[in-house]
Design an enzyme around this catalytic site. Structure first.
Site, short mmCIF file in Angstrom:
data_model
loop_
_atom_site.label_atom_id
_atom_site.label_comp_id
_atom_site.label_asym_id
_atom_site.label_seq_id
_atom_site.Cartn_x
_atom_site.Cartn_y
_atom_site.Cartn_z
CD GLU A 157 -4.58 -6.72 -13.59
OE1 GLU A 157 -4.28 -7.92 -13.64
OE2 GLU A 157 -3.73 -5.80 -13.56
CG ASP A 200 -10.09 -11.58 -12.33
OD1 ASP A 200 -10.10 -12.10 -13.45
OD2 ASP A 200 -10.03 -12.25 -11.28
CG ASP A 260 -3.48 -7.32 -16.95
OD1 ASP A 260 -4.18 -8.33 -16.88
OD2 ASP A 260 -2.23 -7.34 -16.82
CD GLU A 316 -9.00 -9.01 -15.86
OE1 GLU A 316 -9.34 -10.20 -15.98
OE2 GLU A 316 -7.96 -8.65 -15.26
#
Length: 215
Positions: A31, A35, A104, A107
């Site tokens: 995650e 991002d 989440d 990502e």
């Protein structure tokens, strides 16, 4: 989508494994990487899209496109919620539909694709998913602080009091979700939810702006 087949099976399993399972390997590290990868892809697209876009404008558009609600919507389109490995408790509490969990997971999946298929295929995948939101955001006159924008609009219209009230919250202290109602002169106009009170207030303001645009 068939693009997900490009992800190595072990990395995909890691990407859809929630920390609530208690597994030593779960998706939080992916995650973190995802991002950053997503931010770079969107930023690069914005930089190349139009030379007249200022730094501030690009930041506004990127924030609008990659906010939690947007990522959760894309995750739902990919049906990631049904695939996430999570504890029974997390599932019973609505984890498969929780925007923060879906965002989440998305990502993490982006990071897994990046590590499996490389930057070019990942960029192609991301831009395919976000083409419409990106062009829509670029066409809008203003994107940014919805609370400030709403307050300015109400001031122009001569409205009196603007109040945000927390009407509900749920979840443990480390993972709470808040629901907020927005009222103007005592009349409730909209509600919003978020992982913090500020996020919920922004969501309520954004919805109220949208409702007024529709009127």
């Amino acid at each position: 989508m068939e693009e997900l087949n490009r992800i190595q099976s072990q990395l995909y399993k890691e990407a859809i494994t929630h920390s609530s399972t208690g597994e030593a390997v779960h998706n939080q590290r992916l995650e973190f990487l995802g991002d950053a990868v997503l931010s770079v892809i969107i930023s690069e697209w914005l930089y190349s899209y139009k030379e007249t876009l200022s730094e501030g404008r690009m930041s506004q558009i990127r924030a609008a496109v990659v906010r939690e609600e947007s990522l959760a919507t894309v995750a739902s389109q990919l049906d990631l919620g049904s695939q996430v490995l999570m504890s029974k408790g997390e599932e019973k509490s609505g984890g498969r539909q929780r925007p923060s969990l879906l965002a989440d997971t998305f990502e993490a999946v982006i990071a897994a694709m990046y590590l499996s298929a490389g930057p070019d295929k990942t960029r192609e995948f991301v831009l395919k998913l976000f083409q419409e939101p990106l062009h829509r955001a670029c066409a809008e006159e203003f994107i940014g602080d919805s609370k400030s924008q709403f307050q300015e609009k109400m001031h122009t219209l001569g409205a009196g009091s603007i109040e945000y009230s927390v009407v509900r919250d749920s979840g443990p202290d480390h993972d709470k979700t808040f629901w907020v109602e927005l009222a103007v002169d005592g009349k409730v106009l909209s509600s919003g939810m978020g992982k913090t009170k500020k996020q919920a207030e922004q969501a309520a303001a954004r919805k109220a702006l949208g409702n007024r645009h529709e009127d």
